[in-house]
Write an enzyme that holds these catalytic residues in place. Structure first.
Site, PDB file in Angstrom:
ATOM      1  CE  LYS A   1     -12.401 -10.587   7.638  1.00 34.67           C
ATOM      2  NZ  LYS A   1     -11.658  -9.827   6.643  1.00 34.67           N
TER       3      LYS A   1
ATOM      4  CE  LYS B   1      -3.833  -2.168   2.534  1.00 29.69           C
ATOM      5  NZ  LYS B   1      -5.043  -1.982   1.755  1.00 29.69           N
TER       6      LYS B   1
ATOM      7  CG  HIS C   1      -2.387  -7.814   6.351  1.00 30.73           C
ATOM      8  ND1 HIS C   1      -1.566  -8.258   5.355  1.00 30.73           N
ATOM      9  CD2 HIS C   1      -3.608  -8.311   6.061  1.00 30.73           C
ATOM     10  CE1 HIS C   1      -2.262  -8.985   4.494  1.00 30.73           C
ATOM     11  NE2 HIS C   1      -3.507  -9.037   4.912  1.00 30.73           N
TER      12      HIS C   1
HETATM   13  C1  BG6 Z   1      -6.710  -9.888   3.461  1.00 24.16           C
HETATM   14  C2  BG6 Z   1      -7.484 -10.657   4.481  1.00 24.16           C
HETATM   15  O1  BG6 Z   1      -5.374 -10.294   3.449  1.00 24.16           O
HETATM   16  O2  BG6 Z   1      -6.789  -8.496   3.733  1.00 24.16           O
HETATM   17  C3  BG6 Z   1      -8.931 -10.205   4.456  1.00 24.16           C
HETATM   18  O3  BG6 Z   1      -7.414 -12.053   4.192  1.00 24.16           O
HETATM   19  C4  BG6 Z   1      -9.018  -8.707   4.624  1.00 24.16           C
HETATM   20  O4  BG6 Z   1      -9.668 -10.885   5.458  1.00 24.16           O
HETATM   21  C5  BG6 Z   1      -8.099  -7.987   3.653  1.00 24.16           C
HETATM   22  O5  BG6 Z   1     -10.357  -8.310   4.413  1.00 24.16           O
HETATM   23  C6  BG6 Z   1      -8.036  -6.500   3.915  1.00 24.16           C
HETATM   24  O6  BG6 Z   1      -7.299  -5.897   2.906  1.00 24.16           O
HETATM   25  P1  BG6 Z   1      -7.573  -4.407   2.426  1.00 24.16           P
HETATM   26  O7  BG6 Z   1      -6.517  -4.112   1.423  1.00 24.16           O
HETATM   27  O8  BG6 Z   1      -8.955  -4.377   1.862  1.00 24.16           O
HETATM   28  O9  BG6 Z   1      -7.464  -3.574   3.657  1.00 24.16           O
END
Ligand code: BG6
Length: 487
Positions: free
Chosen positions: A329, A185, A243
């Site tokens: 979520k 990002k 992440h």
């Molecule tokens: C993914 C996860 O790696 O990242 C998902 O498996 C999550 O569960 C997603 O929703 C979020 O990514 P972003 O780029 O939409 O923030």
């Protein structure tokens, strides 16, 4: 459309073997990303061979790809571009076996007169990854290739060590690109620019001036079609080990000796080595009400769809500074922020009731959306008589620079980097294994899941976790949006 400076693309045409080609990630991100890279001219030549369990042919795959672009591409799909892209697509069902796969790769290579390189993109669940690696080996297409692996890389320390060992039997470490799309990002990389290209903030980037840090990634999304994957994984493995910890490393690392992959990985891995094991007492696990009745979910499931935790980096720079992480979520808002709270002044000379400190400490906040934003909030004087204070802010929005069209989406950036052989924004086996190691206490003795209402900010105990501080989200004051374009 992005202007392409010379030398940013790979040297040779690329043959992409896209494994899991009809899956959710492929439709949402990988096919639209490859389409953009190809049509914007980033890749000198590219042919894509889809591979999945679906028993379809190349035309069937083209239809799926077209639908995916129409639904998920963030940019318009022009017919001439589509025609060229469609022509570059081929498909092999997994059941067809290694010989057919090899023949398809060789056929794709014959489309180019000179040298080519192969990229194997594994968009498959962790349990399937090694079988695919063996298929690639049996097909004899490991040479001249790179492999991009999707997280989670294992599900605990033992499985990560074994996955890495088995992977190394086929691919050497420099062929392996473990993708963590948060690092692709634009704003995540901007953390490095912000910290190390300016003299202003780095001197105060430590325990003497920073009180605590929050990395908060609530999502409004539910599971879509992913219940099968998610049920076995949960929020900690899906989001935190990958992440959130990776972003934390960019925020907390020392300055690397250069912006090369090795020095950056070294500094990130030092942060991970300094992390203390995650104590289950400092973890809140949650599950949204209704999760257990979703298709593909065990009616008695203990899988967490929410997690918040406090962790510590016990080194010279950060000793005593709590890092609070949260993600889940079906929450109230979709946000991705890092918020850094500065220490309050040692003494206040402002009169009682002036409002100083009433709205929390001053903060520096990064928004990790593709259209990144940054805000520095501080106390200032409210105009008029007396001395009343208000929280004010300086805000920066990439959208206001006119450069927003140049932003590459995270997957686009990372696929391009892998094709160029640049490991800078990828994670290493060592770093990942250490993160699983610090996770042992919470994986072995996870606290019970607490239910939360969809549309909320998680279970109530999440407030005790940060006390005496407070979660920065929801924001008391929304981001300023002078153009009213929203995001
Ligand atoms: C993914 C996860 O790696 O990242 C998902 O498996 C999550 O569960 C997603 O929703 C979020 O990514 P972003 O780029 O939409 O923030």
């Amino acid at each position: 459309m992005a202007k392409i400076p010379p030398g940013v693309g790979p040297k040779y045409p690329q043959i992409v073997v896209l494994v899991g080609a009809t899956g959710d990630l492929s439709k949402r991100k990988l096919l639209p990303g490859l389409f953009h890279l190809a049509t914007a001219g980033f890749i000198p030549g590219c042919r894509i061979i889809g591979l999945s369990l679906d028993n379809i042919d190349a035309d069937g795959f083209r239809a799926i790809a077209r639908e995916a672009l129409d639904e998920f591409s963030s940019r318009p799909v022009h017919e001439a571009d589509w025609a060229a892209f469609a022509e570059a697509l081929d498909y092999v069902p997994m059941a067809a076996g290694p010989k057919v796969l090899r023949a398809a790769v060789e056929k794709a290579e014959r489309a180019f007169s000179g040298e080519t390189r192969r990229v194997h993109y594994l968009s498959v669940p962790p349990v399937a990854a090694l079988a695919v690696v063996r298929l690639l080996a049996d097909a004899g297409i490991v040479e001249r290739s790179r492999i991009i692996m999707e997280k989670p890389f294992g599900t605990d320390l033992a499985s990560a060590v074994s996955l890495n060992a088995q992977l190394h039997e086929v691919f050497s470490e420099d062929q392996i690109f473990r993708i963590d799309h948060f690092l692709g990002k634009e704003p995540a990389q901007n953390i490095l620019a912000f910290r190390f290209a300016n003299g202003l903030f780095e001197p105060i980037w430590n325990r003497n001036f920073i009180d605590h840090v929050q990395i908060d990634v609530p999502e409004t999304l539910g599971l879509g079609q992913r219940a099968g994957f998610y049920e076995a994984i949960g929020a900690y493995r899906d989001m935190v080990v990958t992440h959130l910890f990776q972003i934390l490393a960019f925020m907390a690392m020392e300055s690397p000796t250069s912006l090369e992959p090795k020095p950056i990985s070294e500094e990130k891995n030092k942060v991970f080595r300094s992390m203390t094991p995650i104590d289950p007492k400092n973890v809140v696990r949650g599950q949204y009400i209704g999760y257990r009745s979703e298709e593909g979910v065990d009616p008695e499931s203990e899988t967490e769809t929410f997690i918040a935790l406090k962790c510590a980096i016990d080194n010279w720079r950060w000793a005593g500074v709590p890092f609070f992480l949260r993600t889940g979520k079906r929450m109230a808002e979709g946000q991705r922020i890092i918020s850094i709270a500065f220490r309050e002044p040692p003494k206040s000379m402002f009169p009682a009731g002036s409002g100083v400190g009433a709205q929390g400490p001053d903060h520096l906040t990064f928004d990790l959306a593709d259209a990144s934003k940054m805000s520095l909030s501080f106390y200032g004087k409210r105009p008029g008589p007396g001395m009343r204070l208000d929280k004010l802010s300086l805000q920066f929005a990439m959208r206001d620079t006119g450069l927003i069209g140049d932003v590459l989406e995270a997957y686009e950036r990372l696929i391009l980097d892998a094709m160029r052989g640049d490991h800078t924004l990828f994670t290493t086996a060592e770093g990942i294994e250490r993160l699983w190691e610090v996770s042992i206490p919470v994986l072995e003795a996870p606290p019970p899941v607490r239910l939360y209402a969809p549309g909320s900010w998680g279970p109530k105990s999440v407030h005790q976790l940060v006390a005496p501080h407070a979660w920065r989200l929801p924001f008391e004051r929304a981001w300023r949006d002078p153009n009213g374009t929203g995001e």
